[in-house]
Motif scaffolding. Sequence first.
Motif, PDB file in Angstrom:
ATOM      1  N   GLY A 250       0.798  -1.217   0.000  1.00 16.14           N
ATOM      2  CA  GLY A 250       0.000   0.000   0.000  1.00 16.14           C
ATOM      3  C   GLY A 250       0.828   1.263   0.000  1.00 16.14           C
ATOM      4  N   MET A 251       1.900   1.273   0.744  1.00 15.31           N
ATOM      5  CA  MET A 251       2.716   2.476   0.828  1.00 15.31           C
ATOM      6  C   MET A 251       3.711   2.589  -0.325  1.00 15.31           C
ATOM      7  SD  MET A 251       1.472   4.119   3.266  1.00 15.31           S
ATOM      8  CE  MET A 251       2.672   5.425   3.410  1.00 15.31           C
ATOM      9  N   TYR A 252       4.287   1.469  -0.727  1.00 20.38           N
ATOM     10  CA  TYR A 252       5.303   1.508  -1.779  1.00 20.38           C
ATOM     11  C   TYR A 252       4.687   1.790  -3.143  1.00 20.38           C
ATOM     12  CZ  TYR A 252       9.465   0.239  -4.425  1.00 20.38           C
ATOM     13  OH  TYR A 252      10.540   0.256  -5.255  1.00 20.38           O
ATOM     14  N   SER A 253       3.428   1.401  -3.329  1.00 25.76           N
ATOM     15  CA  SER A 253       2.798   1.615  -4.636  1.00 25.76           C
ATOM     16  C   SER A 253       2.644   3.098  -4.950  1.00 25.76           C
ATOM     17  CB  SER A 253       1.443   0.922  -4.693  1.00 25.76           C
ATOM     18  OG  SER A 253       0.562   1.486  -3.742  1.00 25.76           O
ATOM     19  N   GLN A 254       2.698   3.959  -3.937  1.00 26.60           N
ATOM     20  CA  GLN A 254       2.628   5.397  -4.185  1.00 26.60           C
ATOM     21  C   GLN A 254       3.909   5.921  -4.820  1.00 26.60           C
ATOM     22  OE1 GLN A 254       1.882   7.133  -0.390  1.00 26.60           O
ATOM     23  NE2 GLN A 254      -0.123   6.173  -0.162  1.00 26.60           N
ATOM     24  N   TYR A 255       5.017   5.200  -4.633  1.00 28.02           N
ATOM     25  CA  TYR A 255       6.305   5.669  -5.126  1.00 28.02           C
ATOM     26  C   TYR A 255       6.720   5.023  -6.447  1.00 28.02           C
ATOM     27  CZ  TYR A 255       6.630   7.306  -0.344  1.00 28.02           C
ATOM     28  OH  TYR A 255       6.382   7.902   0.848  1.00 28.02           O
TER      29      TYR A 255
ATOM     30  N   VAL B 135       7.207   4.297 -10.187  1.00 26.89           N
ATOM     31  CA  VAL B 135       7.197   4.995 -11.473  1.00 26.89           C
ATOM     32  C   VAL B 135       7.171   3.930 -12.555  1.00 26.89           C
ATOM     33  CG1 VAL B 135       8.399   7.037 -10.632  1.00 26.89           C
ATOM     34  CG2 VAL B 135       9.708   5.125 -11.508  1.00 26.89           C
ATOM     35  N   LEU B 136       6.889   4.316 -13.747  1.00 26.90           N
ATOM     36  CA  LEU B 136       6.815   3.334 -14.827  1.00 26.90           C
ATOM     37  C   LEU B 136       8.151   2.620 -15.002  1.00 26.90           C
ATOM     38  CD1 LEU B 136       4.749   5.321 -17.454  1.00 26.90           C
ATOM     39  CD2 LEU B 136       3.978   3.471 -15.971  1.00 26.90           C
ATOM     40  N   GLY B 137       8.075   1.331 -15.190  1.00 29.66           N
ATOM     41  CA  GLY B 137       9.276   0.548 -15.428  1.00 29.66           C
ATOM     42  C   GLY B 137       9.910  -0.038 -14.185  1.00 29.66           C
ATOM     43  N   VAL B 138       9.342   0.197 -13.016  1.00 32.44           N
ATOM     44  CA  VAL B 138       9.901  -0.367 -11.780  1.00 32.44           C
ATOM     45  C   VAL B 138       9.094  -1.603 -11.400  1.00 32.44           C
ATOM     46  CG1 VAL B 138      10.309   0.046  -9.334  1.00 32.44           C
ATOM     47  CG2 VAL B 138      10.724   1.859 -10.984  1.00 32.44           C
ATOM     48  N   TRP B 139       9.788  -2.688 -11.111  1.00 33.80           N
ATOM     49  CA  TRP B 139       9.140  -3.942 -10.744  1.00 33.80           C
ATOM     50  C   TRP B 139       9.429  -4.244  -9.282  1.00 33.80           C
ATOM     51  CZ3 TRP B 139       6.008  -6.144 -14.256  1.00 33.80           C
ATOM     52  CH2 TRP B 139       6.140  -5.712 -15.573  1.00 33.80           C
ATOM     53  N   TYR B 140       8.540  -4.982  -8.668  1.00 37.18           N
ATOM     54  CA  TYR B 140       8.727  -5.355  -7.273  1.00 37.18           C
ATOM     55  C   TYR B 140       9.851  -6.371  -7.097  1.00 37.18           C
ATOM     56  CZ  TYR B 140       4.466  -3.018  -5.729  1.00 37.18           C
ATOM     57  OH  TYR B 140       3.521  -2.087  -5.415  1.00 37.18           O
ATOM     58  N   GLY B 141       9.899  -7.386  -7.934  1.00 30.70           N
ATOM     59  CA  GLY B 141      10.939  -8.398  -7.833  1.00 30.70           C
ATOM     60  C   GLY B 141      10.405  -9.718  -7.299  1.00 30.70           C
ATOM     61  N   TRP B 142      11.260 -10.726  -7.327  1.00 21.31           N
ATOM     62  CA  TRP B 142      10.837 -12.068  -6.952  1.00 21.31           C
ATOM     63  C   TRP B 142      10.603 -12.212  -5.455  1.00 21.31           C
ATOM     64  CZ3 TRP B 142      13.991 -14.606  -3.573  1.00 21.31           C
ATOM     65  CH2 TRP B 142      15.289 -14.130  -3.461  1.00 21.31           C
ATOM     66  N   SER B 143      11.325 -11.499  -4.622  1.00 20.77           N
ATOM     67  CA  SER B 143      11.143 -11.618  -3.176  1.00 20.77           C
ATOM     68  C   SER B 143       9.788 -11.068  -2.741  1.00 20.77           C
ATOM     69  CB  SER B 143      12.267 -10.926  -2.422  1.00 20.77           C
ATOM     70  OG  SER B 143      12.306  -9.555  -2.742  1.00 20.77           O
TER      71      SER B 143
END
Length: 99
Positions: A64-69, A71-79
Amino acid sequence: MEDYIHATRAFLFMGMIAGAVSFFGLCASFYHSHIGSISIKPLAMSASFAAGVCSLIAMATFTGMYSQYIVLGVWYGWSFGLGWASFPLFLITGGLAWK
């Protein structure tokens, strides 16, 4: 540092401890049914549910908090995916330990 990072760390740490208690409790339940006056299986089941709830709170807070930051092209990752996968797996483990 942001407060949501501290909340995520705290709940993931509590979930990790509860998951370890669940793991060792379920392994020990194959050999003994009680430690003193405490039954091992309900302890492991409760710890597994607690780990699932802590994992859910931590991952929901972070998402919820990280989704505000984002930008296009950024992925969360496998972890990040493994973190979300741990929530239902802990609940399934607790449900299977119930019986």
